[in-house]
Write a protein that holds these residues in place. Structure first.
Motif, PDB file in Angstrom:
ATOM      1  N   VAL A  40      15.606 -39.314 -29.030  1.00 46.88           N
ATOM      2  CA  VAL A  40      15.278 -38.957 -30.412  1.00 46.88           C
ATOM      3  C   VAL A  40      15.096 -40.278 -31.132  1.00 46.88           C
ATOM      4  O   VAL A  40      16.004 -41.119 -31.123  1.00 46.88           O
ATOM      5  N   ILE A  41      13.923 -40.518 -31.694  1.00 47.12           N
ATOM      6  CA  ILE A  41      13.758 -41.765 -32.431  1.00 47.12           C
ATOM      7  C   ILE A  41      13.646 -41.483 -33.921  1.00 47.12           C
ATOM      8  O   ILE A  41      13.024 -40.519 -34.344  1.00 47.12           O
ATOM      9  N   GLU A  42      14.287 -42.322 -34.686  1.00 47.44           N
ATOM     10  CA  GLU A  42      14.402 -42.107 -36.128  1.00 47.44           C
ATOM     11  C   GLU A  42      14.141 -43.414 -36.850  1.00 47.44           C
ATOM     12  O   GLU A  42      14.704 -44.442 -36.506  1.00 47.44           O
ATOM     13  N   ARG A  43      13.276 -43.372 -37.855  1.00 53.50           N
ATOM     14  CA  ARG A  43      12.922 -44.599 -38.546  1.00 53.50           C
ATOM     15  C   ARG A  43      14.085 -45.128 -39.392  1.00 53.50           C
ATOM     16  O   ARG A  43      14.327 -46.319 -39.456  1.00 53.50           O
ATOM     17  N   GLY A  44      14.797 -44.232 -40.046  1.00 58.32           N
ATOM     18  CA  GLY A  44      15.906 -44.654 -40.894  1.00 58.32           C
ATOM     19  C   GLY A  44      17.219 -44.472 -40.164  1.00 58.32           C
ATOM     20  O   GLY A  44      17.450 -45.048 -39.117  1.00 58.32           O
ATOM     21  N   TRP A  45      18.074 -43.637 -40.726  1.00 50.33           N
ATOM     22  CA  TRP A  45      19.325 -43.325 -40.067  1.00 50.33           C
ATOM     23  C   TRP A  45      19.445 -41.807 -39.942  1.00 50.33           C
ATOM     24  O   TRP A  45      18.753 -41.065 -40.635  1.00 50.33           O
ATOM     25  N   LEU A  46      20.323 -41.367 -39.069  1.00 49.98           N
ATOM     26  CA  LEU A  46      20.451 -39.946 -38.775  1.00 49.98           C
ATOM     27  C   LEU A  46      20.751 -39.124 -40.022  1.00 49.98           C
ATOM     28  O   LEU A  46      21.703 -39.403 -40.743  1.00 49.98           O
ATOM     29  N   GLY A  47      19.943 -38.112 -40.229  1.00 50.36           N
ATOM     30  CA  GLY A  47      20.180 -37.220 -41.359  1.00 50.36           C
ATOM     31  C   GLY A  47      19.979 -37.891 -42.705  1.00 50.36           C
ATOM     32  O   GLY A  47      20.448 -37.396 -43.721  1.00 50.36           O
ATOM     33  N   GLY A  48      19.289 -39.021 -42.732  1.00 52.70           N
ATOM     34  CA  GLY A  48      19.090 -39.738 -43.991  1.00 52.70           C
ATOM     35  C   GLY A  48      17.854 -39.287 -44.748  1.00 52.70           C
ATOM     36  O   GLY A  48      17.615 -39.704 -45.863  1.00 52.70           O
ATOM     37  N   GLY A  49      17.066 -38.425 -44.128  1.00 54.12           N
ATOM     38  CA  GLY A  49      15.871 -37.910 -44.807  1.00 54.12           C
ATOM     39  C   GLY A  49      16.211 -36.614 -45.514  1.00 54.12           C
ATOM     40  O   GLY A  49      17.230 -36.522 -46.197  1.00 54.12           O
ATOM     41  N   ASN A  50      15.368 -35.616 -45.300  1.00 55.51           N
ATOM     42  CA  ASN A  50      15.574 -34.364 -46.030  1.00 55.51           C
ATOM     43  C   ASN A  50      16.825 -33.616 -45.577  1.00 55.51           C
ATOM     44  O   ASN A  50      17.331 -32.767 -46.297  1.00 55.51           O
ATOM     45  N   THR A  51      17.329 -33.942 -44.369  1.00 56.75           N
ATOM     46  CA  THR A  51      18.570 -33.306 -43.926  1.00 56.75           C
ATOM     47  C   THR A  51      19.702 -33.634 -44.895  1.00 56.75           C
ATOM     48  O   THR A  51      20.541 -32.785 -45.190  1.00 56.75           O
ATOM     49  N   GLY A  52      19.716 -34.862 -45.404  1.00 51.58           N
ATOM     50  CA  GLY A  52      20.768 -35.254 -46.326  1.00 51.58           C
ATOM     51  C   GLY A  52      20.386 -35.089 -47.789  1.00 51.58           C
ATOM     52  O   GLY A  52      21.147 -35.454 -48.668  1.00 51.58           O
ATOM     53  N   ARG A  53      19.187 -34.551 -48.047  1.00 52.56           N
ATOM     54  CA  ARG A  53      18.700 -34.494 -49.422  1.00 52.56           C
ATOM     55  C   ARG A  53      18.531 -33.071 -49.941  1.00 52.56           C
ATOM     56  O   ARG A  53      18.169 -32.860 -51.088  1.00 52.56           O
ATOM     57  N   ASN A  54      18.744 -32.096 -49.071  1.00 55.23           N
ATOM     58  CA  ASN A  54      18.476 -30.719 -49.502  1.00 55.23           C
ATOM     59  C   ASN A  54      19.691 -30.133 -50.202  1.00 55.23           C
ATOM     60  O   ASN A  54      20.747 -30.765 -50.307  1.00 55.23           O
ATOM     61  N   THR A  55      19.542 -28.873 -50.653  1.00 50.85           N
ATOM     62  CA  THR A  55      20.635 -28.238 -51.388  1.00 50.85           C
ATOM     63  C   THR A  55      21.440 -27.280 -50.514  1.00 50.85           C
ATOM     64  O   THR A  55      22.114 -26.392 -51.009  1.00 50.85           O
ATOM     65  N   THR A  56      21.333 -27.419 -49.219  1.00 46.72           N
ATOM     66  CA  THR A  56      22.205 -26.826 -48.186  1.00 46.72           C
ATOM     67  C   THR A  56      22.248 -25.295 -48.140  1.00 46.72           C
ATOM     68  O   THR A  56      23.213 -24.717 -47.694  1.00 46.72           O
ATOM     69  N   ILE A  57      21.196 -24.653 -48.598  1.00 44.48           N
ATOM     70  CA  ILE A  57      21.235 -23.186 -48.632  1.00 44.48           C
ATOM     71  C   ILE A  57      20.726 -22.593 -47.314  1.00 44.48           C
ATOM     72  O   ILE A  57      19.729 -23.039 -46.760  1.00 44.48           O
ATOM     73  N   VAL A  58      21.462 -21.604 -46.837  1.00 48.99           N
ATOM     74  CA  VAL A  58      21.101 -20.912 -45.596  1.00 48.99           C
ATOM     75  C   VAL A  58      20.967 -19.430 -45.909  1.00 48.99           C
ATOM     76  O   VAL A  58      21.883 -18.827 -46.471  1.00 48.99           O
ATOM     77  N   ARG A  59      19.829 -18.843 -45.584  1.00 47.71           N
ATOM     78  CA  ARG A  59      19.628 -17.404 -45.772  1.00 47.71           C
ATOM     79  C   ARG A  59      18.515 -16.951 -44.843  1.00 47.71           C
ATOM     80  O   ARG A  59      17.840 -17.795 -44.238  1.00 47.71           O
ATOM     81  N   SER A  60      18.312 -15.641 -44.730  1.00 42.95           N
ATOM     82  CA  SER A  60      17.245 -15.180 -43.841  1.00 42.95           C
ATOM     83  C   SER A  60      16.470 -14.033 -44.462  1.00 42.95           C
ATOM     84  O   SER A  60      15.742 -13.340 -43.770  1.00 42.95           O
ATOM     85  N   ASN A  61      16.610 -13.802 -45.780  1.00 42.74           N
ATOM     86  CA  ASN A  61      15.969 -12.625 -46.380  1.00 42.74           C
ATOM     87  C   ASN A  61      14.502 -12.879 -46.724  1.00 42.74           C
ATOM     88  O   ASN A  61      14.095 -12.751 -47.871  1.00 42.74           O
ATOM     89  N   TYR A  62      13.729 -13.220 -45.721  1.00 45.48           N
ATOM     90  CA  TYR A  62      12.294 -13.418 -45.881  1.00 45.48           C
ATOM     91  C   TYR A  62      11.564 -12.103 -45.673  1.00 45.48           C
ATOM     92  O   TYR A  62      12.060 -11.216 -44.987  1.00 45.48           O
ATOM     93  N   MET A  63      10.382 -11.997 -46.270  1.00 44.77           N
ATOM     94  CA  MET A  63       9.748 -10.688 -46.263  1.00 44.77           C
ATOM     95  C   MET A  63       8.980 -10.339 -44.994  1.00 44.77           C
ATOM     96  O   MET A  63       9.143  -9.274 -44.441  1.00 44.77           O
ATOM     97  N   TRP A  64       8.122 -11.221 -44.523  1.00 48.37           N
ATOM     98  CA  TRP A  64       7.240 -10.838 -43.417  1.00 48.37           C
ATOM     99  C   TRP A  64       7.997 -10.827 -42.098  1.00 48.37           C
ATOM    100  O   TRP A  64       8.928 -11.594 -41.899  1.00 48.37           O
ATOM    101  N   ASP A  65       7.546  -9.965 -41.190  1.00 54.86           N
ATOM    102  CA  ASP A  65       8.224  -9.780 -39.902  1.00 54.86           C
ATOM    103  C   ASP A  65       8.379 -11.103 -39.140  1.00 54.86           C
ATOM    104  O   ASP A  65       9.426 -11.382 -38.569  1.00 54.86           O
ATOM    105  N   GLN A  66       7.298 -11.908 -39.153  1.00 57.45           N
ATOM    106  CA  GLN A  66       7.329 -13.162 -38.395  1.00 57.45           C
ATOM    107  C   GLN A  66       8.417 -14.097 -38.931  1.00 57.45           C
ATOM    108  O   GLN A  66       9.147 -14.727 -38.166  1.00 57.45           O
TER     109      GLN A  66
END
Lengths: 97, 417
Positions: B63-89
Motif C-alpha cells: 500500500v503506498i501513501e503520499r502522506g501518512w496513513l489516514g491523513g487524507g479524507n479518512t481523518g477528515r470526514n465526520t465519521t457517519i456510518v449508515r446504509s439507508n440508501y434508496m436504490w437496490d445497487q
C-alpha cells in the motif's frame, strides 16, 4: 471567498455567481451521429485539473451573463476572465501532482 | 507476531508506564516488485490490501501513501456510518459494508469505537416528506432497518431541536436508521494497517506516485518518489486526486474534485445522542466522545484542491444549525477544515476495471465514502484479485457513464453523508 471579475460588471464576491464547470467543451454538432463513448466524453468526462483551469461562470445575481474564468484550483488565485468566444488571457499555466 | 490487545496487555504495559507498546505496523522500504500495489493508504486502500491478503492469498503486496496513513479524507470526514440508501445497487453495497462494521472491532482486535447511536434524517418540506417515505419503503424492501418519525417522535429523540426550525426550516418528520451511527475514523486506518502489516503487507508512507509504466495497454509498473516498482496489478484508491492519477495513466474520469468542509465546536456535556442530518439545509451534527459537536457542511460549488473550502458554505450550514438548535447559537467553533472529495455526476462511486489492463478503480465516493470503507475494500479486493467486477461492484463500473445506467443517489443520499 473568491472575488470573481465579471467582464461586464467588474469584481464581485463568489456568492453572486453560479458555476458551469470546465470551459471550452464543444457540444457535438450532431449528437445523433456520435458514438456513445464520444457522447459520454462530452457529457461526463472531466479534465478536473489540479492547477490552471479554464471554467465557466454565470453572474446569477448580476448581469446573468455567462463568461469564462482562468483560476488555479489549488491556490484559488483568479488569473482573469474573458467573454464567451474570446481568446483566454495568456497565463503561466501550472499543474500540480 | 503482533501482540493481541486485551485487558491483560493493558495492565502489563501500564506497569512499564506504556513505554513498551509494540509498533502497530512496520514501515519498510519498497521492494522492486509486488504482485499488487494499492495506491492510497486511507481506509478503503488499507481494507483492500487486508482482504487481498486475507481472502485472496496475495501476500506480496504494498500500500503506498503520499502522506501518512489516514491523513487524507479518512481523518477528515465526520465519521457517519449508515446504509439507508434508496436504490437496490447502493443498498446492497452500503448494507454489505454496515454488516462488516458491526464486527470490525472484534475482527481487527482494535477498538474502532463503532457506536450504533442511530442516524436521523430530517424532512423540512412536503416534497422531502414524500421522498423520505419512499426511501424508507425502499430500504425496508431491501431488508434495511428504517422508520418514519412524526415531528413529535423527532422531538423525543432530539429534545433540543426547535421543531419550528426558527420559522424557516420547520421539521415535518424524518427517518431514522437505528443500526447506523459513528466510528472512530483514524482507528479504522490504524486497525487495518496493523492487521495488514501482520499478514506481511508492506505499508509505505511518504511515497508519492509520479507515473505509471504502461506497455500495450497493460500496466507494468509504478514510478514513485521512492523508486520504481514493478507490478502487473495496480488499485487506485485515492479520493480527491483520482483524476490526477487517471491523467498520468492517460484516461479521464467523470469526476469533479471539490473541498468538503467540516467543523467541530468546543467540547460540552452530552447533549445530542444521535447523528441528526438535515439534507435540505446542508446541516448535520453529532457529538463526539470528547464532547465536541461534529458538524458537516457541504461541498464548494466549484472545483478545487485547496483542503480549505469556501466561507459562504460554512456560514449557510451554521445559520441552519442555529435555526434548528437555538441552544447552539452561543457555541464556539474550535476547528474548521476541508477535504478534497471526488464527486461523480450521480453521487455514486466508481468501482471496477479501468481502461488500462491491470489497473483498477475505486474512487468517486464524493462526500460519503467513510461509511462504505469495509464493504468497498472487500468487494474491490475481489475485483482486483479476479480481474472482474465483484457482483456488488458490477453496477458501479466506469462504463455506466457510457451505457447510461447511472445510479442516481442525489435525492436519496441528499447532501448529507
Amino acid at each position: 471567498m473568491l472575488r470573481i471579475p465579471c467582464p461586464y460588471c467588474g469584481e464581485r464576491t463568489e456568492n453572486e455567481f453560479s458555476y458551469g464547470g470546465e470551459a471550452h467543451k464543444v457540444r457535438p454538432e450532431r449528437p445523433e451521429e456520435v458514438s456513445d463513448a464520444q457522447w459520454a466524453d462530452y457529457l461526463f468526462l472531466q479534465k478536473n485539473t489540479k492547477g490552471t483551469f479554464y471554467e465557466r461562470w454565470v453572474h446569477t445575481y448580476g448581469c446573468r451573463r455567462w463568461f469564462n474564468v482562468v483560476r488555479d484550483t489549488l491556490t484559488n488565485e483568479v488569473h482573469g476572465s474573458y467573454k464567451m468566444g474570446e481568446e483566454p488571457p495568456k497565463v503561466d499555466e501550472k499543474t500540480y501532482v | 507476531m503482533t501482540a493481541r490487545y486485551s485487558i491483560f496487555s493493558l495492565v502489563k504495559n501500564a506497569l512499564s508506564y506504556h513505554e513498551n507498546w509494540q509498533q502497530a505496523w512496520h514501515s519498510p522500504e519498497p521492494k522492486k516488485q509486488y504482485d499488487a500495489v494499492i495506491v492510497g493508504g486511507g481506509g478503503h486502500g488499507l481494507v483492500t490490501a487486508y482482504y487481498l491478503a486475507k481472502e485472496h492469498g496475495l501476500r506480496n503486496i504494498a500500500v503506498i501513501e503520499r502522506g501518512w496513513l489516514g491523513g487524507g479524507n479518512t481523518g477528515r470526514n465526520t465519521t457517519i456510518v449508515r446504509s439507508n440508501y434508496m436504490w437496490d445497487q447502493s443498498a446492497a453495497l452500503y448494507e454489505h459494508s454496515l454488516k462488516l462494521w458491526e464486527n470490525m472491532t472484534r475482527e481487527l482486535n482494535f477498538n474502532v469505537m463503532f457506536s450504533q447511536r442511530s442516524v436521523l434524517n430530517l424532512a423540512h418540506t412536503l416534497n422531502e416528506v414524500r421522498i423520505t417515505k419512499r426511501r424508507i419503503n425502499s430500504n425496508r424492501l431491501n431488508g434495511i432497518d428504517s422508520e418514519w418519525l412524526e415531528p413529535e417522535d423527532v422531538k423525543r429523540e432530539v429534545p433540543i431541536i426547535d421543531l419550528r426550525g426558527g420559522g424557516r426550516y420547520p421539521v415535518m418528520g424524518g427517518s431514522i436508521q437505528r443500526r447506523a451511527g459513528t466510528a472512530r475514523h483514524d482507528a479504522v486506518a490504524w486497525g487495518y494497517a496493523r492487521a495488514c502489516s501482520e499478514m506481511g503487507v508492506d505499508i509505505i508512507q511518504q511515497c508519492a506516485v509520479e507515473g505509471f509504466d504502461i506497455e500495450g495497454g497493460q500496466v507494468t509498473g509504478v514510478r514513485t518518489s521512492k523508486g520504481h516498482i514493478k507490478t502487473n496489478k495496480v488499485g487506485l484508491v485515492v479520493a480527491g486526486h483520482c483524476g490526477v492519477l487517471a491523467n498520468m495513466a492517460g484516461f479521464k474520469l467523470p469526476v469533479n474534485s471539490r473541498p468538503l468542509q467540516a467543523l467541530v465546536s468546543e467540547p460540552v456535556k452530552p447533549i445530542v445522542h444521535n447523528v441528526v442530518m438535515a439534507g435540505a439545509v446542508h446541516a448535520y451534527i453529532s457529538q463526539s466522545d470528547k464532547g465536541e459537536l461534529v458538524i458537516g457542511a457541504g461541498t464548494d460549488a466549484y472545483n478545487g484542491y485547496s483542503q480549505w473550502g469556501s466561507n459562504p458554505v460554512t456560514e449557510d450550514t451554521l445559520a441552519a444549525i442555529c435555526e434548528l438548535y437555538p441552544l447552539f447559537k452561543r457555541m464556539r467553533m474550535l476547528r474548521q477544515w476541508g477535504g478534497v472529495v471526488d464527486t461523480c455526476p450521480d453521487a455514486s462511486p466508481i468501482i471496477g476495471l479501468s481502461p488500462v489492463k491491470g489497473m483498477y478503480l475505486n474512487c468517486g465516493w464524493g462526500t460519503g465514502g467513510f461509511k462504505a470503507t469495509p464493504g468497498s475494500g472487500h468487494i474491490f479486493a475481489d475485483t482486483v484479485a479476479n480481474n472482474r467486477p465483484h457482483p456488488i461492484a458490477a453496477p458501479f463500473a466506469l462504463d455506466r457513464f457510457r451505457t447510461g445506467f447511472l445510479i442516481d443517489e442525489h435525492a436519496a443520499a441528499g447532501v448529507a453523508h
